[in-house]
Design an enzyme around this catalytic site. Structure first.
Site, PDB file in Angstrom:
ATOM      1  N   GLY A  89       2.872  -0.814   3.973  1.00 17.48           N
ATOM      2  CA  GLY A  89       2.240  -1.690   3.010  1.00 17.48           C
ATOM      3  C   GLY A  89       2.420  -3.143   3.344  1.00 17.48           C
ATOM      4  O   GLY A  89       3.484  -3.566   3.799  1.00 17.48           O
ATOM      5  N   TYR A 132     -10.572   2.365   5.946  1.00 15.23           N
ATOM      6  CA  TYR A 132      -9.567   2.057   4.929  1.00 15.23           C
ATOM      7  C   TYR A 132     -10.148   1.101   3.893  1.00 15.23           C
ATOM      8  O   TYR A 132     -10.666   0.040   4.231  1.00 15.23           O
ATOM      9  CB  TYR A 132      -8.348   1.430   5.598  1.00 15.23           C
ATOM     10  CG  TYR A 132      -7.117   1.403   4.739  1.00 15.23           C
ATOM     11  CD1 TYR A 132      -6.208   2.452   4.758  1.00 15.23           C
ATOM     12  CD2 TYR A 132      -6.862   0.330   3.910  1.00 15.23           C
ATOM     13  CE1 TYR A 132      -5.080   2.434   3.968  1.00 15.23           C
ATOM     14  CE2 TYR A 132      -5.732   0.297   3.115  1.00 15.23           C
ATOM     15  CZ  TYR A 132      -4.842   1.346   3.153  1.00 15.23           C
ATOM     16  OH  TYR A 132      -3.715   1.319   2.354  1.00 15.23           O
ATOM     17  N   SER A 133     -10.063   1.477   2.622  1.00 12.11           N
ATOM     18  CA  SER A 133     -10.621   0.648   1.557  1.00 12.11           C
ATOM     19  C   SER A 133      -9.699   0.657   0.352  1.00 12.11           C
ATOM     20  O   SER A 133      -9.465   1.702  -0.266  1.00 12.11           O
ATOM     21  CB  SER A 133     -12.009   1.152   1.146  1.00 12.11           C
ATOM     22  OG  SER A 133     -12.481   0.449   0.012  1.00 12.11           O
ATOM     23  N   ASN A 134      -9.194  -0.511  -0.001  1.00 14.02           N
ATOM     24  CA  ASN A 134      -8.346  -0.616  -1.184  1.00 14.02           C
ATOM     25  C   ASN A 134      -9.101  -0.302  -2.471  1.00 14.02           C
ATOM     26  O   ASN A 134      -8.504   0.107  -3.459  1.00 14.02           O
ATOM     27  CB  ASN A 134      -7.744  -2.017  -1.246  1.00 14.02           C
ATOM     28  CG  ASN A 134      -6.703  -2.225  -0.174  1.00 14.02           C
ATOM     29  OD1 ASN A 134      -5.642  -1.616  -0.189  1.00 14.02           O
ATOM     30  ND2 ASN A 134      -6.999  -3.090   0.788  1.00 14.02           N
ATOM     31  N   SER A 139       0.787  -1.231   0.000  1.00 10.55           N
ATOM     32  CA  SER A 139       0.000   0.000   0.000  1.00 10.55           C
ATOM     33  C   SER A 139       0.819   1.281   0.000  1.00 10.55           C
ATOM     34  O   SER A 139       0.243   2.374  -0.084  1.00 10.55           O
ATOM     35  CB  SER A 139      -0.970  -0.001   1.184  1.00 10.55           C
ATOM     36  OG  SER A 139      -2.028  -0.887   0.921  1.00 10.55           O
ATOM     37  N   PHE A 175      -5.818 -15.334  -0.384  1.00  7.41           N
ATOM     38  CA  PHE A 175      -5.006 -15.203   0.813  1.00  7.41           C
ATOM     39  C   PHE A 175      -4.868 -16.482   1.641  1.00  7.41           C
ATOM     40  O   PHE A 175      -4.098 -16.497   2.596  1.00  7.41           O
ATOM     41  CB  PHE A 175      -5.574 -14.081   1.699  1.00  7.41           C
ATOM     42  CG  PHE A 175      -5.747 -12.780   0.973  1.00  7.41           C
ATOM     43  CD1 PHE A 175      -4.744 -12.296   0.145  1.00  7.41           C
ATOM     44  CD2 PHE A 175      -6.915 -12.044   1.090  1.00  7.41           C
ATOM     45  CE1 PHE A 175      -4.900 -11.110  -0.530  1.00  7.41           C
ATOM     46  CE2 PHE A 175      -7.073 -10.848   0.407  1.00  7.41           C
ATOM     47  CZ  PHE A 175      -6.066 -10.373  -0.406  1.00  7.41           C
TER      48      PHE A 175
END
Length: 379
Positions: free
Chosen positions: A337, A195-197, A89, A158
């Protein structure tokens, strides 16, 4: 950085492209006098199970490069200070910088809606791109659902069975945004923070709409090449990690027990503009120092980037940039990140004179905040 780890890890073990909640501040420490405390914090991380660490600090006394642990569990080779790694990130600061440069050039307004540039893409289950601004994407106040928390995608990317099957699969930003649209928003735009990717997948698409070029090309032309970041790149769909590099390791599980997997090779399109960057400690120190010194943005845009949404007593999140006041009162800016087998932190003081970047090549354990505190606050 995360407000310690710009918030780290999609799950407790798999450091996916997502970041989590800020950590509580440590007890006050004495002002730093050298790097001995940093070395001690690195060694403590290795004792606690981190495979290896590559680090560089730069301050008025010069550059200090340090490593600890192993870069390859099979051969026993140590990590090297020149290692490149997947920076996760930290990509977000690069993306936000490009959008702020475009604003400075008069090519877009951060207060324009997402729908202005990406009509109809953010729609469904309560999402509405006509109500979300570009600025809200960059500071995570959009309320848009974070695609990396989707349960099925989490299993596919994942956890061991899914990752080993899908590690080379290409994902497109519209596909990943579509996964987010299957869920309800976290909150109404501008009313909260989460928080949002997905926000940064959309930010990358906005760059492409404004410029007509892939966001990676704009990052290269506007940041990487001008700063001479020779160890930095955006691999797109390539699973290879350019050398020199260590191996990256993950448990690919919901616990820190069990088999350790080599996850060095993967298709980073699963992260895209939210986390595909590859870089090095030297390059990231140079980037954040240049950014904070005003070499990449006019004052107006840099001030906007540093205008944060407060995150309790932990600091704040600006436009792709995180602020944190450490236990000794030192204020640092940066980002962190996490992506499979890789946890990274990059922070610098507001004057750009003291910078620290390091990478852990395993994702199931580690105390990155202890290293940050030691470097800026330790004796």
């Amino acid at each position: 950085m995360s407000v310690r780890t710009a918030l780290v890890a999609a799950t407790a073990v798999v450091a996916a492209v997502a970041l989590a909640a800020p950590v509580a501040a440590a007890a006050p420490a004495a002002p730093r006098a050298g790097h001995d405390a940093t070395r001690a914090a690195m060694d403590a991380n290795i004792r606690d199970g981190v495979v290896g660490i590559a680090l560089q600090a730069k301050d008025a006394r010069g550059v200090w490069k340090a490593t600890a642990g192993k870069g390859d569990l099979r051969t026993g080779e140590p990590r090297t200070a020149r290692d490149r790694f997947r920076a996760g990130s930290i990509t977000k600061t690069f993306v936000a910088t490009v959008l702020l440069q475009l604003e400075a050039e008069g090519r877009l307004s951060l207060d324009a809606t997402v729908d202005r540039w990406l009509p109809g893409l953010v729609r469904g289950n309560g999402h509405d791109g006509r109500r979300v601004t570009v600025r809200q994407l960059l500071n995570h106040t959009s309320g848009i659902y974070n695609y990396t928390t989707d349960e099925q995608l989490g299993r596919d990317l994942f956890l061991a069975d899914g990752f080993l099957k899908n590690r080379y699969r290409t994902h497109t930003p519209p596909q990943l945004v579509g996964i987010a649209m299957r869920h309800e928003p976290d909150f109404a735009p501008g009313t909260d923070w989460n928080y949002s990717n997905t926000n940064y997948l959309l930010a990358g698409l906005v760059i492409e709409k404004v410029t007509g070029n892939p966001y990676g090309r704009e990052i290269r032309a506007r940041i990487i090449e001008p700063l001479g970041l020779r160890g930095t790149g955006l691999p797109g769909t390539s699973p290879s990690l350019p050398g020199p590099h260590s191996r990256a390791y993950s448990k690919l599980a919901e616990t820190a027990e069990g088999k350790t997997y080599d996850v060095t090779r993967l298709n980073p399109s699963m992260a895209g503009a939210a986390g595909e960057l590859v870089s090095s400690p030297e390059d990231l120190n140079r980037f954040y120092s240049a950014l904070l010194r005003g070499r990449l943005l006019p004052k107006k845009q840099l001030d906007a980037m540093k205008t944060t949404v407060p995150l309790g007593d932990q600091g704040g999140y600006g436009l792709g940039l995180i602020e944190q006041t450490l236990s000794c009162g030192v204020r640092v800016w940066g980002h962190g990140g996490g992506i499979h087998g890789s946890l990274s932190e990059a922070v610098t003081t507001a004057d750009g004179r003291h910078s620290l970047t390091f990478n852990l090549n395993s994702d199931w354990t580690g105390n990155s905040q202890a290293i940050v505190e030691a470097e800026f606050c330790g004796e």
